[in-house]
Design a protein around this motif. Structure first.
Motif, PDB file in Angstrom:
ATOM      1  N   ILE A  24      -9.222 101.172  38.158  1.00 45.46           N
ATOM      2  CA  ILE A  24      -7.836 101.622  38.103  1.00 45.46           C
ATOM      3  C   ILE A  24      -7.769 102.704  37.036  1.00 45.46           C
ATOM      4  O   ILE A  24      -8.073 102.463  35.873  1.00 45.46           O
ATOM      5  N   LEU A  25      -7.387 103.897  37.449  1.00 49.36           N
ATOM      6  CA  LEU A  25      -7.316 105.019  36.526  1.00 49.36           C
ATOM      7  C   LEU A  25      -5.863 105.379  36.284  1.00 49.36           C
ATOM      8  O   LEU A  25      -5.056 105.385  37.192  1.00 49.36           O
ATOM      9  N   GLN A  26      -5.546 105.669  35.047  1.00 52.23           N
ATOM     10  CA  GLN A  26      -4.223 106.111  34.672  1.00 52.23           C
ATOM     11  C   GLN A  26      -4.410 107.378  33.848  1.00 52.23           C
ATOM     12  O   GLN A  26      -5.151 107.386  32.878  1.00 52.23           O
ATOM     13  N   SER A  27      -3.743 108.459  34.244  1.00 53.15           N
ATOM     14  CA  SER A  27      -3.923 109.715  33.532  1.00 53.15           C
ATOM     15  C   SER A  27      -2.568 110.316  33.196  1.00 53.15           C
ATOM     16  O   SER A  27      -1.673 110.343  34.031  1.00 53.15           O
ATOM     17  N   ASN A  28      -2.432 110.788  31.974  1.00 55.69           N
ATOM     18  CA  ASN A  28      -1.228 111.475  31.525  1.00 55.69           C
ATOM     19  C   ASN A  28      -1.635 112.671  30.673  1.00 55.69           C
ATOM     20  O   ASN A  28      -2.710 112.684  30.080  1.00 55.69           O
ATOM     21  N   THR A  29      -0.760 113.649  30.616  1.00 56.39           N
ATOM     22  CA  THR A  29      -0.989 114.827  29.795  1.00 56.39           C
ATOM     23  C   THR A  29      -0.082 114.746  28.575  1.00 56.39           C
ATOM     24  O   THR A  29       1.107 114.455  28.692  1.00 56.39           O
ATOM     25  N   THR A  46     -11.185 108.878  28.562  1.00 54.99           N
ATOM     26  CA  THR A  46     -11.755 110.214  28.423  1.00 54.99           C
ATOM     27  C   THR A  46     -10.604 111.192  28.201  1.00 54.99           C
ATOM     28  O   THR A  46      -9.468 110.924  28.579  1.00 54.99           O
ATOM     29  N   ALA A  47     -10.908 112.319  27.581  1.00 54.97           N
ATOM     30  CA  ALA A  47      -9.894 113.335  27.312  1.00 54.97           C
ATOM     31  C   ALA A  47     -10.410 114.702  27.735  1.00 54.97           C
ATOM     32  O   ALA A  47     -11.621 114.961  27.716  1.00 54.97           O
ATOM     33  N   MET A  48      -9.457 115.580  28.118  1.00 52.10           N
ATOM     34  CA  MET A  48      -9.828 116.916  28.559  1.00 52.10           C
ATOM     35  C   MET A  48      -8.680 117.876  28.231  1.00 52.10           C
ATOM     36  O   MET A  48      -7.515 117.567  28.469  1.00 52.10           O
ATOM     37  N   LEU A  49      -9.024 119.024  27.678  1.00 51.15           N
ATOM     38  CA  LEU A  49      -8.044 120.069  27.401  1.00 51.15           C
ATOM     39  C   LEU A  49      -7.653 120.720  28.720  1.00 51.15           C
ATOM     40  O   LEU A  49      -8.520 121.132  29.494  1.00 51.15           O
ATOM     41  N   THR A  50      -6.364 120.804  28.992  1.00 54.18           N
ATOM     42  CA  THR A  50      -5.916 121.355  30.271  1.00 54.18           C
ATOM     43  C   THR A  50      -5.364 122.767  30.155  1.00 54.18           C
ATOM     44  O   THR A  50      -5.157 123.420  31.169  1.00 54.18           O
ATOM     45  N   GLU A  78     -13.253 120.592  29.664  1.00 60.89           N
ATOM     46  CA  GLU A  78     -14.427 119.917  29.104  1.00 60.89           C
ATOM     47  C   GLU A  78     -14.049 118.454  28.880  1.00 60.89           C
ATOM     48  O   GLU A  78     -13.187 118.143  28.065  1.00 60.89           O
ATOM     49  N   SER A  79     -14.672 117.544  29.611  1.00 56.20           N
ATOM     50  CA  SER A  79     -14.353 116.120  29.512  1.00 56.20           C
ATOM     51  C   SER A  79     -15.139 115.485  28.364  1.00 56.20           C
ATOM     52  O   SER A  79     -16.345 115.693  28.236  1.00 56.20           O
ATOM     53  N   VAL A  80     -14.436 114.704  27.535  1.00 50.76           N
ATOM     54  CA  VAL A  80     -15.039 114.050  26.379  1.00 50.76           C
ATOM     55  C   VAL A  80     -14.724 112.559  26.452  1.00 50.76           C
ATOM     56  O   VAL A  80     -13.577 112.167  26.676  1.00 50.76           O
ATOM     57  N   ASN A  81     -15.750 111.729  26.276  1.00 50.25           N
ATOM     58  CA  ASN A  81     -15.577 110.290  26.278  1.00 50.25           C
ATOM     59  C   ASN A  81     -15.003 109.845  24.931  1.00 50.25           C
ATOM     60  O   ASN A  81     -15.598 110.083  23.890  1.00 50.25           O
ATOM     61  N   LEU A  82     -13.853 109.165  24.957  1.00 48.53           N
ATOM     62  CA  LEU A  82     -13.234 108.673  23.731  1.00 48.53           C
ATOM     63  C   LEU A  82     -13.743 107.284  23.351  1.00 48.53           C
ATOM     64  O   LEU A  82     -13.450 106.805  22.269  1.00 48.53           O
ATOM     65  N   GLY A  83     -14.459 106.642  24.233  1.00 48.10           N
ATOM     66  CA  GLY A  83     -14.963 105.302  23.967  1.00 48.10           C
ATOM     67  C   GLY A  83     -13.897 104.259  24.214  1.00 48.10           C
ATOM     68  O   GLY A  83     -12.994 104.439  25.021  1.00 48.10           O
ATOM     69  N   THR A  84     -13.971 103.158  23.486  1.00 49.28           N
ATOM     70  CA  THR A  84     -13.027 102.059  23.654  1.00 49.28           C
ATOM     71  C   THR A  84     -11.836 102.244  22.720  1.00 49.28           C
ATOM     72  O   THR A  84     -11.995 102.447  21.527  1.00 49.28           O
ATOM     73  N   THR A 102      -7.392 110.166  30.421  1.00 49.23           N
ATOM     74  CA  THR A 102      -7.578 109.271  31.558  1.00 49.23           C
ATOM     75  C   THR A 102      -8.046 107.931  31.047  1.00 49.23           C
ATOM     76  O   THR A 102      -9.062 107.843  30.376  1.00 49.23           O
ATOM     77  N   ILE A 103      -7.306 106.875  31.398  1.00 44.36           N
ATOM     78  CA  ILE A 103      -7.618 105.522  30.951  1.00 44.36           C
ATOM     79  C   ILE A 103      -8.171 104.730  32.122  1.00 44.36           C
ATOM     80  O   ILE A 103      -7.603 104.721  33.201  1.00 44.36           O
TER      81      ILE A 103
END
Length: 105
Positions: A24-29, A46-50, A78-84, A102-103
């Motif tokens: 289940i993915l949840q994404s917000n800007t 994960t995070a990405m500059l839009t 550029e997608s970056v893993n934020l971890g937990t 994106t969570i």
């Protein structure tokens, strides 16, 4: 004959009752500010500059005010893993750009 019937029943049962895990993915800007992005005990994100041609920083802060993660985004998409990310953690975004987080629940 009985062996064919038995194998057929086993095969059909294995296919029918198999469940596939679904992410289940949840994404917000998010724009500049401080956010509490989760209501669950822990999630991976994960995070990405839009927004292109902008420099924006992201800081992950734990409940005690300690910096857990820092990233300066200067390249769009550029997608970056934020971890937990734990429930009490906060995310601070600094800069004029927007960051999509994106969570994975």
């Amino acid at each position: 004959m009985k062996l064919k019937l038995f194998l057929t029943v086993i095969l059909i049962s294995a296919i029918t009752f198999t469940e596939y895990p679904k992410a289940i993915l949840q994404s917000n800007t998010y724009k500049e500010g401080v956010y509490d992005i989760t209501n669950t005990p822990q999630v991976k994100a994960t995070a990405m500059l839009t927004t292109p041609n902008t420099v924006t920083s992201l800081i992950l802060i734990d409940p005690n005010g300690n910096e857990v993660f820092y990233k300066k985004f200067d390249t769009a998409n550029e997608s970056v893993n934020l971890g937990t990310i734990l429930d009490d953690d906060r995310i601070a975004i600094i800069g004029k750009g927007e960051i999509a987080i994106t969570i994975n629940l």
